[in-house]
Design a protein around this motif. Structure first.
Motif, PDB file in Angstrom:
ATOM      1  N   LEU A  93      -0.859   0.379   7.745  1.00 18.15           N
ATOM      2  CA  LEU A  93       0.288  -0.376   8.256  1.00 18.15           C
ATOM      3  C   LEU A  93      -0.161  -1.703   8.865  1.00 18.15           C
ATOM      4  CD1 LEU A  93       3.337  -0.182   8.584  1.00 18.15           C
ATOM      5  CD2 LEU A  93       2.982   1.034  10.708  1.00 18.15           C
ATOM      6  N   ALA A  94      -1.374  -1.726   9.406  1.00 18.22           N
ATOM      7  CA  ALA A  94      -1.895  -2.963   9.992  1.00 18.22           C
ATOM      8  C   ALA A  94      -2.263  -3.986   8.923  1.00 18.22           C
ATOM      9  CB  ALA A  94      -3.118  -2.651  10.847  1.00 18.22           C
ATOM     10  N   LYS A  95      -2.446  -3.552   7.686  1.00 21.21           N
ATOM     11  CA  LYS A  95      -2.857  -4.452   6.601  1.00 21.21           C
ATOM     12  C   LYS A  95      -1.685  -5.193   5.966  1.00 21.21           C
ATOM     13  CE  LYS A  95      -6.881  -1.682   5.451  1.00 21.21           C
ATOM     14  NZ  LYS A  95      -7.534  -0.831   4.446  1.00 21.21           N
ATOM     15  N   VAL A  96      -0.461  -4.736   6.212  1.00 18.82           N
ATOM     16  CA  VAL A  96       0.712  -5.405   5.636  1.00 18.82           C
ATOM     17  C   VAL A  96       1.439  -6.150   6.746  1.00 18.82           C
ATOM     18  CG1 VAL A  96       1.010  -3.794   3.730  1.00 18.82           C
ATOM     19  CG2 VAL A  96       2.096  -3.310   5.912  1.00 18.82           C
ATOM     20  N   LYS A  97       2.235  -7.126   6.355  1.00 19.52           N
ATOM     21  CA  LYS A  97       2.962  -7.912   7.353  1.00 19.52           C
ATOM     22  C   LYS A  97       4.443  -7.959   6.977  1.00 19.52           C
ATOM     23  CE  LYS A  97       1.672 -12.131   5.004  1.00 19.52           C
ATOM     24  NZ  LYS A  97       0.892 -13.328   5.017  1.00 19.52           N
ATOM     25  N   VAL A  98       5.245  -8.299   7.944  1.00 22.87           N
ATOM     26  CA  VAL A  98       6.693  -8.371   7.749  1.00 22.87           C
ATOM     27  C   VAL A  98       6.995  -9.390   6.653  1.00 22.87           C
ATOM     28  CG1 VAL A  98       8.880  -8.960   8.851  1.00 22.87           C
ATOM     29  CG2 VAL A  98       7.159  -7.671  10.117  1.00 22.87           C
ATOM     30  N   GLY A  99       7.868  -9.005   5.737  1.00 25.37           N
ATOM     31  CA  GLY A  99       8.237  -9.874   4.625  1.00 25.37           C
ATOM     32  C   GLY A  99       7.524  -9.517   3.336  1.00 25.37           C
ATOM     33  N   ASP A 100       6.460  -8.713   3.419  1.00 24.81           N
ATOM     34  CA  ASP A 100       5.730  -8.305   2.213  1.00 24.81           C
ATOM     35  C   ASP A 100       6.549  -7.310   1.400  1.00 24.81           C
ATOM     36  OD1 ASP A 100       3.520  -9.830   2.789  1.00 24.81           O
ATOM     37  OD2 ASP A 100       2.310  -8.168   3.541  1.00 24.81           O
ATOM     38  N   ALA A 101       6.400  -7.397   0.096  1.00 26.95           N
ATOM     39  CA  ALA A 101       6.944  -6.373  -0.778  1.00 26.95           C
ATOM     40  C   ALA A 101       5.957  -5.197  -0.733  1.00 26.95           C
ATOM     41  CB  ALA A 101       7.082  -6.892  -2.199  1.00 26.95           C
ATOM     42  N   VAL A 102       6.461  -4.005  -0.430  1.00 22.24           N
ATOM     43  CA  VAL A 102       5.598  -2.842  -0.253  1.00 22.24           C
ATOM     44  C   VAL A 102       6.094  -1.667  -1.087  1.00 22.24           C
ATOM     45  CG1 VAL A 102       4.830  -3.454   2.075  1.00 22.24           C
ATOM     46  CG2 VAL A 102       6.882  -2.086   1.792  1.00 22.24           C
ATOM     47  N   ARG A 103       5.178  -0.759  -1.335  1.00 29.20           N
ATOM     48  CA  ARG A 103       5.542   0.537  -1.924  1.00 29.20           C
ATOM     49  C   ARG A 103       5.100   1.589  -0.920  1.00 29.20           C
ATOM     50  NH1 ARG A 103       0.916  -0.886  -5.085  1.00 29.20           N
ATOM     51  NH2 ARG A 103      -0.656   0.721  -4.800  1.00 29.20           N
ATOM     52  N   ILE A 104       5.960   2.578  -0.713  1.00 30.42           N
ATOM     53  CA  ILE A 104       5.696   3.581   0.304  1.00 30.42           C
ATOM     54  C   ILE A 104       5.841   4.984  -0.280  1.00 30.42           C
ATOM     55  CG2 ILE A 104       6.387   2.142   2.250  1.00 30.42           C
ATOM     56  CD1 ILE A 104       9.101   3.614   2.202  1.00 30.42           C
ATOM     57  N   LEU A 115       5.929   8.598   7.356  1.00 33.62           N
ATOM     58  CA  LEU A 115       5.252   7.700   6.422  1.00 33.62           C
ATOM     59  C   LEU A 115       3.924   8.316   6.007  1.00 33.62           C
ATOM     60  CD1 LEU A 115       5.288   4.884   5.074  1.00 33.62           C
ATOM     61  CD2 LEU A 115       4.138   4.016   7.094  1.00 33.62           C
ATOM     62  N   ARG A 116       3.722   8.494   4.702  1.00 38.06           N
ATOM     63  CA  ARG A 116       2.467   9.041   4.191  1.00 38.06           C
ATOM     64  C   ARG A 116       1.501   7.932   3.790  1.00 38.06           C
ATOM     65  NH1 ARG A 116       1.238  14.287   3.146  1.00 38.06           N
ATOM     66  NH2 ARG A 116       2.951  15.465   2.357  1.00 38.06           N
ATOM     67  N   SER A 117       2.024   6.877   3.131  1.00 36.15           N
ATOM     68  CA  SER A 117       1.187   5.750   2.725  1.00 36.15           C
ATOM     69  C   SER A 117       2.051   4.508   2.560  1.00 36.15           C
ATOM     70  CB  SER A 117       0.448   6.051   1.423  1.00 36.15           C
ATOM     71  OG  SER A 117       1.351   6.141   0.348  1.00 36.15           O
ATOM     72  N   ILE A 118       1.406   3.363   2.742  1.00 35.42           N
ATOM     73  CA  ILE A 118       2.076   2.081   2.550  1.00 35.42           C
ATOM     74  C   ILE A 118       1.057   1.110   1.992  1.00 35.42           C
ATOM     75  CG2 ILE A 118       1.654   1.349   4.933  1.00 35.42           C
ATOM     76  CD1 ILE A 118       4.413  -0.111   4.749  1.00 35.42           C
ATOM     77  N   ALA A 119       1.476   0.317   1.027  1.00 39.61           N
ATOM     78  CA  ALA A 119       0.586  -0.667   0.410  1.00 39.61           C
ATOM     79  C   ALA A 119       1.426  -1.822  -0.114  1.00 39.61           C
ATOM     80  CB  ALA A 119      -0.205  -0.047  -0.731  1.00 39.61           C
ATOM     81  N   LYS A 120       0.783  -2.969  -0.228  1.00 44.69           N
ATOM     82  CA  LYS A 120       1.472  -4.122  -0.798  1.00 44.69           C
ATOM     83  C   LYS A 120       1.812  -3.826  -2.242  1.00 44.69           C
ATOM     84  CE  LYS A 120      -0.479  -7.798   2.013  1.00 44.69           C
ATOM     85  NZ  LYS A 120      -1.230  -9.058   2.002  1.00 44.69           N
ATOM     86  N   SER A 121       2.957  -4.288  -2.659  1.00 43.66           N
ATOM     87  CA  SER A 121       3.414  -4.098  -4.026  1.00 43.66           C
ATOM     88  C   SER A 121       3.211  -5.385  -4.796  1.00 43.66           C
ATOM     89  CB  SER A 121       4.888  -3.713  -4.032  1.00 43.66           C
ATOM     90  OG  SER A 121       5.353  -3.584  -5.353  1.00 43.66           O
ATOM     91  N   LYS A 122       2.735  -5.255  -5.996  1.00 46.06           N
ATOM     92  CA  LYS A 122       2.578  -6.435  -6.844  1.00 46.06           C
ATOM     93  C   LYS A 122       3.918  -6.737  -7.486  1.00 46.06           C
ATOM     94  CE  LYS A 122      -2.224  -5.529  -7.889  1.00 46.06           C
ATOM     95  NZ  LYS A 122      -3.206  -5.218  -8.918  1.00 46.06           N
TER      96      LYS A 122
END
Length: 143
Positions: A93-104, A115-122
């Motif tokens: 969660l610390a690696k992403v920032k507000v406004g990023d497109a994410v997949r969770i 929340l199990r996982s969160i990552a930036k989405s391409k």
């Protein structure tokens, strides 16, 4: 000497494959388990499936607090309020920032979304269409 090696090698290979087949439960006896043990494992796997129903979504991260382990993600359908339970998820969660497109990935526990996982989405750029444009002026060289 070669026949002596064949004499030892063939039974050893046979025993190895037989051991693997019995360990997997595909031997001539169909494994060593009984019906009761088989039905118990089926019930256990059903409980795990029901308890660990992981859902996935994509959206935009609208709020995040890595220390508290909370996040809000706006998807096409709704806004999800999530709570990270593990330290690994809080680090992600610390690696992403507000406004990023994410997949969770998340699941529901006691009425709350965990929340199990969160990552930036391409996010793929929209495909460029090449349409020929008509020229209204003369197409000859200019002076």
């Amino acid at each position: 000497m070669k026949s002596f090696l064949k004499f030892l090698l063939v039974p050893m290979v046979t025993l190895v494959f037989a051991g693997v087949a019995v360990a997997q439960g595909t031997g001539p006896t169909g494994g060593t388990g009984t019906k009761a043990a088989g039905s118990t494992s089926t019930k256990t796997s059903e409980k795990r499936t029901a308890a660990a129903k992981v859902q996935r979504a994509r959206g935009e991260l609208t709020a995040a607090d890595a220390k508290a382990g909370t996040a809000k993600v706006k998807t096409k359908e709704k806004e999800l309020s999530l709570t990270a339970e593990s330290q690994e998820t809080k680090d992600s969660l610390a690696k992403v920032k507000v406004g990023d497109a994410v997949r969770i990935a998340y699941d529901e526990k006691d009425g709350k979304l965990a929340l199990r996982s969160i990552a930036k989405s391409k996010v793929s750029a929209p495909a460029k269409t090449t349409t020929p444009t008509k020229s209204t002026g003369p197409s000859g060289p200019t002076k």
